[in-house]
Design a protein around this motif. Structure first.
Motif, PDB file in Angstrom:
ATOM      1  N   ARG A   1       0.832  -1.211   0.000  1.00  0.00           N
ATOM      2  CA  ARG A   1       0.000   0.000   0.000  1.00  0.00           C
ATOM      3  C   ARG A   1       0.859   1.250   0.000  1.00  0.00           C
ATOM      4  O   ARG A   1       0.525   2.253  -0.647  1.00  0.00           O
ATOM      5  N   TYR A   2       1.961   1.208   0.730  1.00  0.00           N
ATOM      6  CA  TYR A   2       2.900   2.336   0.765  1.00  0.00           C
ATOM      7  C   TYR A   2       3.429   2.630  -0.641  1.00  0.00           C
ATOM      8  O   TYR A   2       3.510   3.790  -1.060  1.00  0.00           O
ATOM      9  N   LEU A   3       3.764   1.578  -1.384  1.00  0.00           N
ATOM     10  CA  LEU A   3       4.267   1.770  -2.743  1.00  0.00           C
ATOM     11  C   LEU A   3       3.163   2.286  -3.673  1.00  0.00           C
ATOM     12  O   LEU A   3       3.407   3.179  -4.488  1.00  0.00           O
ATOM     13  N   VAL A   4       1.960   1.746  -3.553  1.00  0.00           N
ATOM     14  CA  VAL A   4       0.848   2.176  -4.419  1.00  0.00           C
ATOM     15  C   VAL A   4       0.507   3.640  -4.163  1.00  0.00           C
ATOM     16  O   VAL A   4       0.325   4.429  -5.103  1.00  0.00           O
ATOM     17  N   ASN A   5       0.423   4.033  -2.888  1.00  0.00           N
ATOM     18  CA  ASN A   5       0.102   5.432  -2.565  1.00  0.00           C
ATOM     19  C   ASN A   5       1.195   6.372  -3.061  1.00  0.00           C
ATOM     20  O   ASN A   5       0.912   7.472  -3.554  1.00  0.00           O
TER      21      ASN A   5
END
Length: 486
Positions: free
Chosen positions: A433-437
């Motif tokens: 999620r950190y990478l997607v955001n």
């Protein structure tokens, strides 16, 4: 240039069944109860080698007030006016009723060409009804069975001279067209043309104003509207050039909570709407300004995201809202909190009744579609990945460090990325999620679904032991050579 044929008749004579037979697909909803079809549905039909456009209409009701049946009748009469040929369908088993006589007179006055067909004519039980159809004064009736596909050869004989007439007219008026052929970039977004328009589905709860909004976009009363909830049953598509962009817009049935959907017909309507979402490129989730972001709204938006569609949130009935600024601020906060998977998706306010805000809606749709097609180079992605790892390194579960080696974009529509790493099964979801955001923010991809796949890559050196293996093969090869003579 092909002709247009409208199928008209009383309710429950088999118009939708014949429509599905002509287009070769189960597009129109079919049920035993009368009055299933309410809107006009168009399709590309074929009988033999004759191709044409067919229109499925609502059952003609003998009503002239402002009731729902009367509005359905006016919509059907509009289809009669715009069609080149009308196929008047009667029920051979029920015989000719008083309403059939009334509608035959209407067609005699309003339609240019009328073909009479007696449906459900399989078997001897329908003989009397077929003979009785002669009394309508519309010529010889075609004996049809839409359910079993009988009588299509006779229909072909009636349509052949009409098709030849329209073909001759098209050849006489056809302009000379020069076609330029060039190389296409396989990675470029597909061009939006009249033949391949941008596909948009408008979805939401019942009575949110979906049909009214589409009528306002296309500038005509093409779809049936009214104060009653649940008027729309089929997923109806209309085509429109909106500010120079060719679009096909799907109007869908209102989706209620699953527990409330009990009737078979409503289940079919909801399934038709879900199918429209799967075929769309951009999904407009229409909310009611009075009660936005109900649980069902969130489920519909989440469904569109899971199907990988570009999503635009539109809030309707904004013209009757008093505290606009405060309401908009509260809605934006609720949107970010309740739909984090669509963070940054466009949220626009519109009024389907007055047409206000349609320019913002069109701009939001085009932006969402552009982001949905976005491609990022591998070099940019790997420089970005290094910065993200430096800023926040991946965890080391059980002391094993997870190495993210490189990233590449595998697809668009929606954007999909593959990260090659060690121990992908141990990388927590929170880090993905950190990478997607971060990707949404750094590459300007707000709102669109992003698919991120972690793929394992071994730490073992692929060249380890290769030198020894090659040396042994060389020694064996040299040993097999004949020795030189002294």
């Amino acid at each position: 240039m092909s002709f247009t044929l409208a199928i008209v008749g009383r309710p429950n004579v088999g118009k939708s069944t014949l429509f599905n037979r002509l287009v070769g697909k189960r597009l129109a909803l079919v049920d035993d109860q009368p009055g299933v079809t309410r809107d006009l549905r168009e399709g590309d039909a074929r009988v033999g080698d004759i191709r044409f456009t067919v229109i499925d209409t609502a059952g003609l009701e003998n009503a002239n007030d402002e009731s729902l049946p009367a509005r359905m009748r006016r919509l059907t009469e509009r289809a009669v006016d715009m069609a080149d040929v009308c196929l008047f369908l009667v029920d051979a088993r029920a015989g000719i009723l008083a309403d059939d006589i009334v509608f035959a007179e209407i067609l005699r006055r309003r339609a240019g060409k009328v073909i009479l067909a007696a449906n459900k004519a399989e078997g001897a039980a329908a003989d009397a009804g077929v003979i009785e159809a002669y009394s309508l004064g519309l010529g010889e009736p075609i004996r049809l069975s839409a359910e079993h596909g009988e009588g299509l050869n006779d229909l072909y004989s009636f349509l052949l001279p009409i098709e030849e007439e329209f073909k001759a007219r098209a050849d006489a008026n056809a302009p000379d067209i020069e076609v330029e052929v060039g190389d296409d970039d396989p990675d470029a977004p597909r061009p939006i043309t009249a033949d391949r328009p941008l596909q948009i589905a408008v979805v939401g709860r019942p009575n949110a104003g979906k049909s009214t909004l589409i009528n306002q976009i296309i500038g005509e009363e093409r779809l049936l509207t009214g104060p009653e909830a649940g008027i729309t049953r089929d997923a109806i598509s209309v085509q429109k050039e909106w500010d120079g962009v060719h679009m096909r817009i799907f109007d869908t049935a209102g989706m209620r909570k699953r527990a409330k959907v009990q009737k078979k017909l409503e289940k079919l309507s909801v399934s038709d709407g879900i199918r429209a979402i799967k075929f769309a490129e951009v999904v407009v989730v229409l909310l009611d300004a009075e009660i936005p972001f109900e649980v069902q709204d969130l489920k519909i938006a989440d469904l569109a995201e899971r199907e990988g569609r570009a999503v635009v949130i539109a809030v309707n009935k904004w013209d009757i809202e008093d505290e606009k600024q405060e309401k908009l601020r509260n809605m934006r906060e609720a949107f970010e909190r309740l739909l984090p998977q669509l963070r940054g998706a466009p949220l626009v306010t519109v009024s389907a009744r007055t047409g206000k805000g349609l320019d913002r809606l069109q701009a939001a749709i085009m932006k969402a579609h552009t982001v949905w097609n976005r491609r990022v180079s591998t070099g940019e992605l790997n420089r970005w990945l290094s910065d993200m790892i430096e800023r926040h390194p991946p965890p080391a579960p059980q002391g094993k460090r997870i190495k993210l080696r490189y990233i590449t974009q595998a697809k668009t529509r929606p954007p999909g990325f593959v990260v090659m790493c060690s121990h992908p099964d141990k990388l927590p979801t929170s880090y993905s999620r950190y990478l997607v955001n971060g990707m949404r923010e750094d590459f300007d991809m707000p709102g669109t679904p992003i698919r991120l796949v972690m793929r394992g890559q071994s730490d073992q050196n692929p060249f380890k032991g290769r030198r020894k293996k090659n040396a042994g093969a060389l020694k064996k090869h040299l040993g097999s050579l004949p020795k030189a003579k002294d």
